[in-house]
Motif scaffolding. Structure first.
Motif, PDB file in Angstrom:
ATOM      1  N   GLY A  20       2.734 -15.348 -88.942  1.00  0.00           N
ATOM      2  CA  GLY A  20       3.366 -16.101 -90.017  1.00  0.00           C
ATOM      3  C   GLY A  20       4.821 -16.412 -89.702  1.00  0.00           C
ATOM      4  O   GLY A  20       5.510 -15.606 -89.080  1.00  0.00           O
ATOM      5  N   LYS A  21       5.270 -17.547 -90.134  1.00  0.00           N
ATOM      6  CA  LYS A  21       6.654 -17.994 -89.888  1.00  0.00           C
ATOM      7  C   LYS A  21       7.344 -18.283 -91.213  1.00  0.00           C
ATOM      8  O   LYS A  21       6.795 -18.989 -92.075  1.00  0.00           O
ATOM      9  CB  LYS A  21       6.663 -19.285 -89.043  1.00  0.00           C
ATOM     10  N   LEU A  24       7.632 -21.786 -92.303  1.00  0.00           N
ATOM     11  CA  LEU A  24       6.400 -22.399 -92.802  1.00  0.00           C
ATOM     12  C   LEU A  24       5.939 -21.713 -94.080  1.00  0.00           C
ATOM     13  O   LEU A  24       4.764 -21.754 -94.431  1.00  0.00           O
ATOM     14  CB  LEU A  24       5.293 -22.315 -91.735  1.00  0.00           C
ATOM     15  N   GLY A  26       5.711 -18.569 -94.630  1.00  0.00           N
ATOM     16  CA  GLY A  26       4.892 -17.403 -94.342  1.00  0.00           C
ATOM     17  C   GLY A  26       3.542 -17.715 -93.731  1.00  0.00           C
ATOM     18  O   GLY A  26       2.808 -16.819 -93.336  1.00  0.00           O
ATOM     19  N   LEU A  27       3.203 -18.998 -93.651  1.00  0.00           N
ATOM     20  CA  LEU A  27       1.931 -19.392 -93.049  1.00  0.00           C
ATOM     21  C   LEU A  27       1.993 -19.258 -91.533  1.00  0.00           C
ATOM     22  O   LEU A  27       3.067 -19.374 -90.934  1.00  0.00           O
ATOM     23  CB  LEU A  27       1.606 -20.853 -93.369  1.00  0.00           C
ATOM     24  N   THR A  28       0.842 -19.049 -90.916  1.00  0.00           N
ATOM     25  CA  THR A  28       0.795 -19.140 -89.460  1.00  0.00           C
ATOM     26  C   THR A  28       0.790 -20.622 -89.099  1.00  0.00           C
ATOM     27  O   THR A  28       0.362 -21.461 -89.907  1.00  0.00           O
ATOM     28  CB  THR A  28      -0.479 -18.491 -88.880  1.00  0.00           C
ATOM     29  N   THR A  31      -2.659 -22.144 -89.637  1.00  0.00           N
ATOM     30  CA  THR A  31      -2.976 -22.443 -91.032  1.00  0.00           C
ATOM     31  C   THR A  31      -2.219 -23.691 -91.490  1.00  0.00           C
ATOM     32  O   THR A  31      -2.778 -24.563 -92.155  1.00  0.00           O
ATOM     33  CB  THR A  31      -2.639 -21.251 -91.934  1.00  0.00           C
ATOM     34  N   ALA A  32      -0.945 -23.771 -91.117  1.00  0.00           N
ATOM     35  CA  ALA A  32      -0.137 -24.929 -91.502  1.00  0.00           C
ATOM     36  C   ALA A  32      -0.719 -26.216 -90.916  1.00  0.00           C
ATOM     37  O   ALA A  32      -0.748 -27.252 -91.586  1.00  0.00           O
ATOM     38  CB  ALA A  32       1.309 -24.732 -91.053  1.00  0.00           C
ATOM     39  N   ARG A  34      -3.869 -26.762 -90.254  1.00  0.00           N
ATOM     40  CA  ARG A  34      -5.076 -27.063 -91.043  1.00  0.00           C
ATOM     41  C   ARG A  34      -4.719 -27.729 -92.357  1.00  0.00           C
ATOM     42  O   ARG A  34      -5.499 -28.507 -92.905  1.00  0.00           O
ATOM     43  CB  ARG A  34      -5.865 -25.784 -91.317  1.00  0.00           C
ATOM     44  N   GLU A  35      -3.539 -27.411 -92.875  1.00  0.00           N
ATOM     45  CA  GLU A  35      -3.087 -27.997 -94.139  1.00  0.00           C
ATOM     46  C   GLU A  35      -2.351 -29.321 -93.936  1.00  0.00           C
ATOM     47  O   GLU A  35      -1.781 -29.860 -94.876  1.00  0.00           O
ATOM     48  CB  GLU A  35      -2.201 -26.989 -94.885  1.00  0.00           C
ATOM     49  N   LYS A  37       0.378 -29.979 -91.968  1.00  0.00           N
ATOM     50  CA  LYS A  37       1.834 -29.865 -91.866  1.00  0.00           C
ATOM     51  C   LYS A  37       2.299 -29.976 -90.410  1.00  0.00           C
ATOM     52  O   LYS A  37       3.078 -29.163 -89.923  1.00  0.00           O
ATOM     53  CB  LYS A  37       2.289 -28.543 -92.476  1.00  0.00           C
TER      54      LYS A  37
END
Length: 51
Positions: A20-21, A24, A26-28, A31-32, A34-35, A37
């Motif tokens: 996680g960042k 972002l 806290g998203l990896t 994951t970001a 996939r969303e 971003k």
């Protein structure tokens, strides 16, 4: 994305994508992405590579 991290070894690149960042929310990065971003992940990758 990998081009931004090209000077880093494979393990460090893997860590970038699975941890996680704060930049972002806290998203990896995976994951970001996939969303949808992409722009935020690119900026995060660039900062990560410059450290």
């Amino acid at each position: 994305m990998s081009m931004l991290l090209k000077d880093l070894d494979g393990f460090t690149r893997w860590q970038f994508f699975v941890r996680g960042k704060g930049s972002l929310g806290g998203l990896t990065p995976l994951t970001a992405l996939r969303e949808g971003k992409l722009r935020q992940v690119k900026a995060t990758a660039q900062g990560f590579a410059e450290r």
